[in-house]
Design an enzyme around this catalytic site. Structure first.
Site, PDB file in Angstrom:
ATOM      1  N   SER A 164      25.772  43.783   3.782  1.00  0.00           N
ATOM      2  CA  SER A 164      24.879  42.754   4.296  1.00  0.00           C
ATOM      3  C   SER A 164      24.835  42.784   5.827  1.00  0.00           C
ATOM      4  O   SER A 164      24.561  43.817   6.421  1.00  0.00           O
ATOM      5  CB  SER A 164      25.311  41.384   3.752  1.00  0.00           C
ATOM      6  OG  SER A 164      24.329  40.412   3.958  1.00  0.00           O
TER       7      SER A 164
ATOM      8  N   ASP B 189      18.173  43.208  -5.198  1.00  0.00           N
ATOM      9  CA  ASP B 189      18.360  42.698  -3.846  1.00  0.00           C
ATOM     10  C   ASP B 189      16.990  42.570  -3.184  1.00  0.00           C
ATOM     11  O   ASP B 189      16.266  43.559  -3.065  1.00  0.00           O
ATOM     12  CB  ASP B 189      19.246  43.658  -3.049  1.00  0.00           C
ATOM     13  CG  ASP B 189      19.531  43.190  -1.636  1.00  0.00           C
ATOM     14  OD1 ASP B 189      19.029  42.117  -1.237  1.00  0.00           O
ATOM     15  OD2 ASP B 189      20.275  43.891  -0.931  1.00  0.00           O
TER      16      ASP B 189
ATOM     17  N   HIS C 246      22.536  41.184  -4.340  1.00  0.00           N
ATOM     18  CA  HIS C 246      23.064  41.316  -2.988  1.00  0.00           C
ATOM     19  C   HIS C 246      24.565  41.008  -2.977  1.00  0.00           C
ATOM     20  O   HIS C 246      24.985  39.903  -3.321  1.00  0.00           O
ATOM     21  CB  HIS C 246      22.329  40.364  -2.039  1.00  0.00           C
ATOM     22  CG  HIS C 246      22.558  40.664  -0.596  1.00  0.00           C
ATOM     23  ND1 HIS C 246      21.936  41.707   0.064  1.00  0.00           N
ATOM     24  CD2 HIS C 246      23.343  40.069   0.332  1.00  0.00           C
ATOM     25  CE1 HIS C 246      22.324  41.733   1.326  1.00  0.00           C
ATOM     26  NE2 HIS C 246      23.177  40.751   1.518  1.00  0.00           N
TER      27      HIS C 246
END
Length: 349
Positions: A182, A285, A315
């Site tokens: 991320s 995602d 995610h």
């Protein structure tokens, strides 16, 4: 899941164990509780959540033989790192420097899920892992996180190894890899770019052998097909949370087309020393379109890029007990082994 959902279609969420669904619900509730609409964080409430979610370093090895401890990089800026290492090793181990996620504004290496990921990186990949605590936005905006990430590498290079390991765990800094998920994976790219352009030529012993950005947080003013298709369906990431992260991190007044968020051919001026890349993408995602564009940019710049896609991956999925998580660590291990430097003399501190 409908792996090939077209424009406008609403895919069916992948089946997840009840425990994972509860963890994700708790995580997103905590994020929403502390993030304010003006781009600031309720640090009083956050400190309570941080204490509840954090794990202490443990010098005693766990069931997989991994121990952990902390060391200070720069006390004046609050930069420190948590090391995950075996008790001993007969051969020099590669070093994996890890940058945690949290939208640039939340969390630390002590947070339980990141602590768990790093333990698994150590045991499954066969590396010494150094998880970096960088300064958080909005109190410390761009480029603070990138500065801290680079300075952590400089610290290791100056030390000639990983402080506190002892002679029983030799490391090979010429086989140094960067990874994170991320926002941490965004940091991985920008730190690698700066290191290759500004520091690699003068480094004493640290060489970036490869980077592994896991579902990196990139974006732009455009709303991509995957962002729109998965809005309100995919866990963790949605447009509101993404917009908050960029508002908190980017310079005041900047748009999401800022080069920190929007990596394009024009602003990705990569040095020849930019390392080989293993990019992990999840099919559930919302940021996947940005990630595929990133892979294309790197290829056009001549970087050796491998892309590993997991159709049901939400995610941050590899940090949870889901089927594909183990496959990610196996892929990481193969990438590290294939990109290690030639055998080097051991260095330990």
């Amino acid at each position: 899941m409908e792996a090939a959902a077209g424009q406008g279609e609403r895919p069916t969420p992948p089946p997840l164990p009840l425990g994972v669904r509860l963890q994700l619900a708790g995580l997103t509730a905590a994020i929403d509780a502390v993030e304010r609409s003006d781009g600031t964080v309720n640090r009083c409430l956050y400190s309570v959540i941080d204490r509840l979610l954090s794990a202490h370093a443990n010098p005693r090895p766990d069931g997989s033989g991994v121990r952990s401890y902390d060391f200070t990089v720069d006390a004046s800026r609050g930069i420190w790192a948590r090391v995950f290492a075996p008790v001993s090793s007969a051969v020099p181990l590669p070093v994996v420097v890890y940058y945690h996620g949290g939208g640039f504004a939340l969390f630390s290496p002590a947070i339980g899920p990141f602590n768990g990921v790093c333990r698994r990186l150590c045991s499954d990949v066969g590396a010494v892992v150094v998880s970096v605590n960088y300064r958080l936005a909005p109190e410390h905006r761009y480029p603070a996180a990138y500065d801290d990430g680079v300075d952590a590498l400089r610290f290791l290079d100056d030390a000639g190894g990983v402080p506190g390991l002892g002679d029983g765990v030799p490391v090979d800094l010429a086989s140094c890899f960067l990874t994170g998920e991320s926002a941490g994976a965004n940091i991985v790219h920008h730190v690698a770019s700066r290191w290759a352009a500004e520091h690699q030529h003068a480094a004493k012993s640290l060489r970036l052998a490869g980077i592994i950005p896991v579902q990196p947080y990139f974006g732009g003013e455009e709303r991509t097909e995957s962002e729109l298709r998965l809005e309100g369906v995919a866990p963790v990431v949605n447009l509101e949370r993404s917009d908050f992260s960029w508002k908190a991190f980017l310079p005041v007044g900047a748009t999401r087309d800022h080069p920190a968020a929007h990596v394009t051919d024009d602003n990705a001026e990569l040095a020849e020393e930019f390392p080989p890349t293993l990019l992990v993408i999840g099919g559930f995602d919302p940021l996947q379109d940005w990630q595929r564009r990133y892979a294309d940019v790197l290829r056009r710049k001549g970087v050796n890029v491998q892309v590993a896609e997991y159709p049901d991956g939400f995610h941050g999925f590899y940090g949870f007990p889901v089927a594909d998580a183990g496959k990610v660590f196996l892929k990481m291990k193969a990438f590290v082994e294939s990109n290690r430097a030639a055998p080097a003399k051991s260095t330990a501190r």
